[in-house]
Design an enzyme around this catalytic site. Sequence first.
Site, short mmCIF file in Angstrom:
data_model
loop_
_atom_site.label_atom_id
_atom_site.label_comp_id
_atom_site.label_asym_id
_atom_site.label_seq_id
_atom_site.Cartn_x
_atom_site.Cartn_y
_atom_site.Cartn_z
N GLY A 246 -32.72 -97.79 7.78
CA GLY A 246 -33.35 -96.47 7.70
C GLY A 246 -33.48 -95.93 6.28
O GLY A 246 -32.96 -96.50 5.34
N ASP B 123 -19.71 -84.94 -1.03
CA ASP B 123 -20.69 -85.18 0.05
C ASP B 123 -20.33 -84.28 1.22
O ASP B 123 -19.50 -83.37 1.11
CB ASP B 123 -20.70 -86.66 0.44
CG ASP B 123 -19.39 -87.09 1.08
OD1 ASP B 123 -18.44 -86.28 1.11
OD2 ASP B 123 -19.31 -88.23 1.56
N ARG C 17 -13.88 -102.25 -0.71
CA ARG C 17 -12.61 -101.87 -1.34
C ARG C 17 -11.81 -103.14 -1.63
O ARG C 17 -10.74 -103.37 -1.06
CB ARG C 17 -11.82 -100.94 -0.42
CG ARG C 17 -12.53 -99.61 -0.22
CD ARG C 17 -11.73 -98.68 0.66
NE ARG C 17 -12.40 -97.38 0.76
CZ ARG C 17 -11.97 -96.39 1.52
NH1 ARG C 17 -10.87 -96.53 2.26
NH2 ARG C 17 -12.63 -95.25 1.55
N GLU D 208 -22.32 -97.38 -1.98
CA GLU D 208 -22.59 -95.93 -1.95
C GLU D 208 -24.05 -95.64 -1.60
O GLU D 208 -24.34 -94.69 -0.89
CB GLU D 208 -22.22 -95.29 -3.30
CG GLU D 208 -20.73 -95.21 -3.54
CD GLU D 208 -19.99 -94.40 -2.48
OE1 GLU D 208 -20.58 -93.50 -1.87
OE2 GLU D 208 -18.80 -94.70 -2.23
N TYR E 278 -24.38 -87.28 -6.50
CA TYR E 278 -23.28 -87.81 -5.69
C TYR E 278 -22.99 -89.27 -6.07
O TYR E 278 -21.84 -89.65 -6.32
CB TYR E 278 -23.59 -87.72 -4.19
CG TYR E 278 -22.55 -88.46 -3.40
CD1 TYR E 278 -21.32 -87.87 -3.15
CD2 TYR E 278 -22.76 -89.77 -2.98
CE1 TYR E 278 -20.31 -88.56 -2.49
CE2 TYR E 278 -21.76 -90.48 -2.33
CZ TYR E 278 -20.55 -89.86 -2.08
OH TYR E 278 -19.56 -90.56 -1.45
#
Length: 365
Positions: A100, A157, A40, A56, A139
């Site tokens: 992951g 989400d 941000r 994201e 999304y």
Amino acid sequence: MISRVHKQWFKITVTRFDDIDITERLLAWFGDQCRALPWRDAPCGSRDPYRVWLSEVMLQQTTVTAVIPYYLKFLDKWPNVKALAEALDDDVMRAWAGLGYYARARNMLACARFVAEQCQGVFPRAESDLLKLPGIGPYTAAAVSAIAFNGPSAPVDGNVIRTLSRLYAVEGEMPKNKDKIQKLAQALLPLGFSGDYAEALMDLGSQVCRPKNPRCSECPWMQACQAFRDGKAVAYPQKAAKKPKPTRRGWAFWVERPDGHILLERRPPKGLLGGMMGLPTTEWGEILGAPKQAVERFATAQWTALPGHIEHTFTHFHLELGVIDVRVDANTPWPGLWIARDDVVNQALPSVMQKALSHAQGLKR
Ligand code: SF4
């Protein structure tokens, strides 16, 4: 500052009083409480879409705390989409190791290369065009369009589903009835401020309207929230009973040459842990096969099944992985990467492989 701007805008643009109040309260709260996060770094609408997209992609299925060091590392190594597109697959997978869901890293790379080669390195602005990029789902397309460009998109989400289903006491199992939430999110969307709105919903869901212990007394929507008024906040979103996860079992192999080198193999490119390095393993099934059969592939009589096993949970199943200590000849023609025993822990391996290595090393000390 954000809230003052929004108040002026709402007076002239929105006519549904309830929704004005709800959206305005949310944005005013966000103006005071928004989290300072590394991605941000500029007002919504003027952010670098590469950074928005990167954050994201990383944030899917993972916590903000886990993502921050990876995000900073990626930006340092690959500060723009062109640099990432030119990176070697192995370097990217290595940098991603531990985060992951490795398919995300492969899709991310495919997307970066597409944008660099087919879009002259420029991310499209519209949600519908972003959706055409490889590896970008609804999304992410909505989030990038809203946050980077203030496009008229409302990303939905798990946080948004939870928060809006409580606000309006939405009936119906989630995420099966996600389209109801999508419509509500879209109806509340303040055009021209969709980036702030998207991030405000994300922050409200993760910081206040938490899954188990919502902090309703700190919520800007407390007075309007139907689930709170009914005393049933945690009853939403309604979900089908969770099926228990199955358990799969298998063997990993600590394969050691006389010179103390350990064998690592690359997993097949598609599927779980696709393309990642790790200890060789058997297939993972319901029943654990006999170790004698499992080691046949190495054509050696020198092996020991180490006591115990490690446990690891993936999205759809639990895994129990035993380790077999296998000794092979110096000249074993086995394809893979032979790494000195002391260096093996320094390799960027998926968490399950790190666990198997630690288990084996702990027992062999
Ligand atoms: Fe969630 Fe409580 Fe706010 Fe309702 S009042 S949106 S349940 S935190």
